[in-house]
Design an enzyme around this catalytic site. Structure first.
Site, PDB file in Angstrom:
ATOM      1  N   PRO A   9      41.997  54.554  37.638  1.00  7.80           N
ATOM      2  CA  PRO A   9      41.925  55.654  38.594  1.00  7.80           C
ATOM      3  C   PRO A   9      41.790  55.228  40.058  1.00  7.80           C
ATOM      4  CG  PRO A   9      39.896  55.486  37.327  1.00  7.80           C
ATOM      5  CD  PRO A   9      40.903  54.586  36.669  1.00  7.80           C
ATOM      6  N   ASN A  10      42.499  55.977  40.882  1.00  3.78           N
ATOM      7  CA  ASN A  10      42.477  55.843  42.352  1.00  3.78           C
ATOM      8  C   ASN A  10      43.229  54.619  42.879  1.00  3.78           C
ATOM      9  OD1 ASN A  10      40.821  58.212  42.781  1.00  3.78           O
ATOM     10  ND2 ASN A  10      39.166  57.026  41.883  1.00  3.78           N
ATOM     11  N   ARG A  17      43.341  53.920  50.712  1.00  2.00           N
ATOM     12  CA  ARG A  17      41.981  54.178  50.264  1.00  2.00           C
ATOM     13  C   ARG A  17      41.032  53.054  50.699  1.00  2.00           C
ATOM     14  NH1 ARG A  17      40.182  52.311  44.276  1.00  2.00           N
ATOM     15  NH2 ARG A  17      38.131  53.249  44.306  1.00  2.00           N
ATOM     16  N   TYR A  22      39.762  47.474  50.092  1.00  2.00           N
ATOM     17  CA  TYR A  22      40.910  47.236  49.204  1.00  2.00           C
ATOM     18  C   TYR A  22      42.178  46.791  49.920  1.00  2.00           C
ATOM     19  CZ  TYR A  22      37.827  49.604  45.908  1.00  2.00           C
ATOM     20  OH  TYR A  22      36.758  49.942  45.130  1.00  2.00           O
ATOM     21  N   ASN A  71      43.118  46.341  35.498  1.00  4.84           N
ATOM     22  CA  ASN A  71      42.088  46.779  36.442  1.00  4.84           C
ATOM     23  C   ASN A  71      41.756  48.218  36.063  1.00  4.84           C
ATOM     24  OD1 ASN A  71      40.405  47.482  38.503  1.00  4.84           O
ATOM     25  ND2 ASN A  71      41.723  46.736  40.161  1.00  4.84           N
ATOM     26  N   ALA A  74      37.184  52.379  38.222  1.00  7.76           N
ATOM     27  CA  ALA A  74      35.853  52.956  37.961  1.00  7.76           C
ATOM     28  C   ALA A  74      35.541  53.032  36.456  1.00  7.76           C
ATOM     29  CB  ALA A  74      35.764  54.339  38.587  1.00  7.76           C
ATOM     30  N   GLU A  95      40.833  40.826  32.765  1.00  8.85           N
ATOM     31  CA  GLU A  95      40.234  41.880  33.601  1.00  8.85           C
ATOM     32  C   GLU A  95      40.311  41.429  35.055  1.00  8.85           C
ATOM     33  OE1 GLU A  95      36.109  42.640  32.666  1.00  8.85           O
ATOM     34  OE2 GLU A  95      35.814  43.856  34.475  1.00  8.85           O
ATOM     35  N   HIS A  97      39.676  42.637  39.319  1.00 10.45           N
ATOM     36  CA  HIS A  97      39.211  43.563  40.345  1.00 10.45           C
ATOM     37  C   HIS A  97      39.589  43.005  41.705  1.00 10.45           C
ATOM     38  CE1 HIS A  97      37.041  45.882  37.407  1.00 10.45           C
ATOM     39  NE2 HIS A  97      36.610  44.743  36.905  1.00 10.45           N
ATOM     40  N   ARG A 104      28.642  44.374  45.325  1.00  8.27           N
ATOM     41  CA  ARG A 104      28.609  45.795  45.678  1.00  8.27           C
ATOM     42  C   ARG A 104      27.463  46.496  44.927  1.00  8.27           C
ATOM     43  NH1 ARG A 104      34.529  48.079  45.202  1.00  8.27           N
ATOM     44  NH2 ARG A 104      33.563  49.749  46.430  1.00  8.27           N
TER      45      ARG A 104
HETATM   46  C1  DQA Z   1      37.779  48.008  41.501  1.00  8.99           C
HETATM   47  C2  DQA Z   1      36.256  48.005  41.585  1.00  8.99           C
HETATM   48  C3  DQA Z   1      35.676  49.261  40.949  1.00  8.99           C
HETATM   49  O1  DQA Z   1      34.273  49.243  41.028  1.00  8.99           O
HETATM   50  C4  DQA Z   1      36.185  50.495  41.683  1.00  8.99           C
HETATM   51  O2  DQA Z   1      35.721  51.655  41.045  1.00  8.99           O
HETATM   52  C5  DQA Z   1      37.659  50.509  41.827  1.00  8.99           C
HETATM   53  C6  DQA Z   1      38.368  49.274  42.106  1.00  8.99           C
HETATM   54  C7  DQA Z   1      38.387  46.819  42.245  1.00  8.99           C
HETATM   55  O3  DQA Z   1      39.551  46.503  41.964  1.00  8.99           O
HETATM   56  O4  DQA Z   1      37.744  46.195  43.091  1.00  8.99           O
HETATM   57  O5  DQA Z   1      38.281  51.579  41.820  1.00  8.99           O
HETATM   58  O6  DQA Z   1      38.150  47.910  40.143  1.00  8.99           O
END
Ligand code: DQA
Length: 139
Positions: A9-10, A17, A22, A71, A74, A95, A97, A104
Site C-alpha cells: 500500500p501507498n 509521497r 522515499y 515490499n 505498512a 523482503e 524496504h 523510525r
Molecule cells: C516501507 C516502510 C514501511 O514502514 C512503510 O509503511 C511503507 C514503506 C519502506 O519501503 O520503507 O509504506 O516499507
C-alpha cells in the site's frame, strides 16, 4: 530468471509521497531503469493497496517464479496473512524496504514477513530493490 517485485500500500505514490523519506523518483521510472540494466531478467511488477490481492499474487507466482522481491509496506508490520503466504510458497522471498525501518517509529521495527524471507534489505532507498535483484543473480 523470472522475478517479480510486489509492492504494498501507498507505494503507488512513490515520487509524490513523503519525498524526504522515499525520494522523488516514481516507481515506474525506477522500474524502467531496472529493466534496462538487467535485460537478462524476466522482471514483472505488481502493486496493490489491498492486503488480499497481495496474498493472491504471492500465491499465484510462488510456485513457478525464481524469486519474489516484496515490499509489503505498512502491511509488513500488521499482516499475519502476508507473513503466512510468504511461508507457504516455494519461491524465495526477499523482503525490502526503501527506508531504514529500524531508525523510525517503534511500530515499524516489527515485521511479519522477515521470518519467512530468505533475507531482508532495507534503508538503501530504491537501491534496496536492485540489491535484492542482484542477490538472485549471485546466489
Ligand atoms: C516501507 C516502510 C514501511 O514502514 C512503510 O509503511 C511503507 C514503506 C519502506 O519501503 O520503507 O509504506 O516499507
Amino acid at each position: 530468471m523470472k522475478l517479480i517485485i510486489i509492492n504494498g500500500p501507498n507505494l503507488n505514490l512513490l515520487g509524490k509521497r513523503e519525498t524526504d523519506i522515499y525520494g522523488a523518483l516514481s516507481f515506474e521510472a525506477f522500474y524502467e531503469q531496472l529493466n534496462a540494466r538487467y535485460p537478462e531478467v524476466e522482471l514483472s511488477y505488481f502493486q496493490s493497496n489491498i492486503e488480499g490481492e497481495l496474498i493472491d499474487k504471492i500465491q499465484e507466482v510462488g510456485f513457478s517464479y525464481d524469486g519474489i522481491i516484496l515490499n509489503a509496506a505498512a502491511y509488513t508490520h500488521t499482516s499475519v496473512g502476508i507473513g503466512d503466504a510468504v511461508k507457504a510458497v516455494e519461491t524465495p522471498v526477499i523482503e525490502v524496504h526503501i527506508s531504514n525501518t529500524f531508525a523510525r517509529e517503534e511500530f515499524r521495527h516489527q515485521s511479519y514477513v522477515s521470518a519467512g524471507a530468505r533475507g531482508v534489505i532495507l534503508g538503501f532507498g530504491l537501491q534496496s530493490y536492485e540489491l535484492a535483484l542482484q542477490s538472485f543473480l549471485k546466489p
